[in-house]
Scaffold this active site. Structure first.
Site, PDB file in Angstrom:
ATOM      1  CG  ASP A  12     -43.435 -26.054  14.017  1.00  0.00           C
ATOM      2  OD1 ASP A  12     -44.089 -26.358  15.043  1.00  0.00           O
ATOM      3  OD2 ASP A  12     -43.102 -26.903  13.177  1.00  0.00           O
ATOM      4  N   GLY A  13     -42.210 -25.010  16.823  1.00  0.00           N
ATOM      5  CA  GLY A  13     -41.176 -25.450  17.732  1.00  0.00           C
ATOM      6  C   GLY A  13     -40.974 -26.939  17.561  1.00  0.00           C
ATOM      7  CD  GLU A  50     -45.019 -26.019  18.508  1.00  0.00           C
ATOM      8  OE1 GLU A  50     -45.228 -24.951  17.902  1.00  0.00           O
ATOM      9  OE2 GLU A  50     -45.046 -27.123  17.938  1.00  0.00           O
ATOM     10  CG  ASP A  73     -47.518 -26.969  14.415  1.00  0.00           C
ATOM     11  OD1 ASP A  73     -47.072 -26.485  15.471  1.00  0.00           O
ATOM     12  OD2 ASP A  73     -46.794 -27.622  13.629  1.00  0.00           O
ATOM     13  CG  HIS A 123     -45.453 -32.176  10.584  1.00  0.00           C
ATOM     14  ND1 HIS A 123     -44.173 -31.772  10.271  1.00  0.00           N
ATOM     15  CD2 HIS A 123     -45.547 -32.111  11.928  1.00  0.00           C
ATOM     16  CE1 HIS A 123     -43.512 -31.492  11.383  1.00  0.00           C
ATOM     17  NE2 HIS A 123     -44.328 -31.686  12.406  1.00  0.00           N
ATOM     18  CG  ASP A 133     -40.987 -29.021  11.139  1.00  0.00           C
ATOM     19  OD1 ASP A 133     -41.002 -29.236  12.368  1.00  0.00           O
ATOM     20  OD2 ASP A 133     -40.577 -29.863  10.309  1.00  0.00           O
TER      21      ASP A 133
END
Length: 159
Positions: A12-13, A50, A73, A123, A133
């Protein structure tokens, strides 16, 4: 020769503002072991983070020809690979493409392994996506972050 187990790479970024301070988070799993990676930059974008998360995860793999399942994501990253955008960008010399420095770095790593991409909803309570995250956000909240030179070079070339 012993077959190596698959590697599961969750990424994740995040960025606070876009651009703004940003970070990446990575969880690698292989054969019952787990490793976390994270880092941040003073000024960058969410998409750069990301993509950098995937790059950092692939860089952490110590052998060639690994079977890697990437879970992200980021539709930007996943679709660039799975829908052929990246091939087109490369064929056109990465002209008018955002983040060419990272995409070229990614391709070198991607071609070393058998990598499959999977999109997951961010999320949405997936424990490893949530962990990534949290790592990314914590990374950009640390003080004295380095510059994202690739982003700065990209912005200065537009001026």
């Amino acid at each position: 020769m012993t077959e190596r187990p698959p590697i599961f790479l969750y990424t994740d970024g995040a960025a606070s503002g876009n651009p703004g301070p940003g970070g990446y988070g990575v969880v690698l799993q292989c054969a019952g072991r787990e490793k976390e990676l994270s880092g941040g930059y003073s000024l960058t974008t969410n998409n750069r983070m990301e993509l950098l998360a995937v790059i950092k995860g692939l860089e952490a793999i110590r052998w060639h020809n690994a079977t890697v399942e990437v879970w992200s994501d980021s539709t930007y990253v996943v679709k660039a690979v799975t829908e052929g955008w990246l091939e087109n960008w490369e064929r056109k010399g990465f002209k008018k493409v955002k983040n060419p420095d990272l995409w070229q770095r990614f391709l070198q790593l991607y071609r070393r392994h058998d990598v499959r991409f999977h999109w997951l909803k961010g999320h949405a309570g997936h424990p490893l996506n949530e962990r990534c995250d949290a790592l990314a956000v914590a990374a950009y909240h640390q003080g004295d972050l380095p510059a994202d030179e690739g982003y700065e070079n990209q912005m200065s070339s537009l001026i």
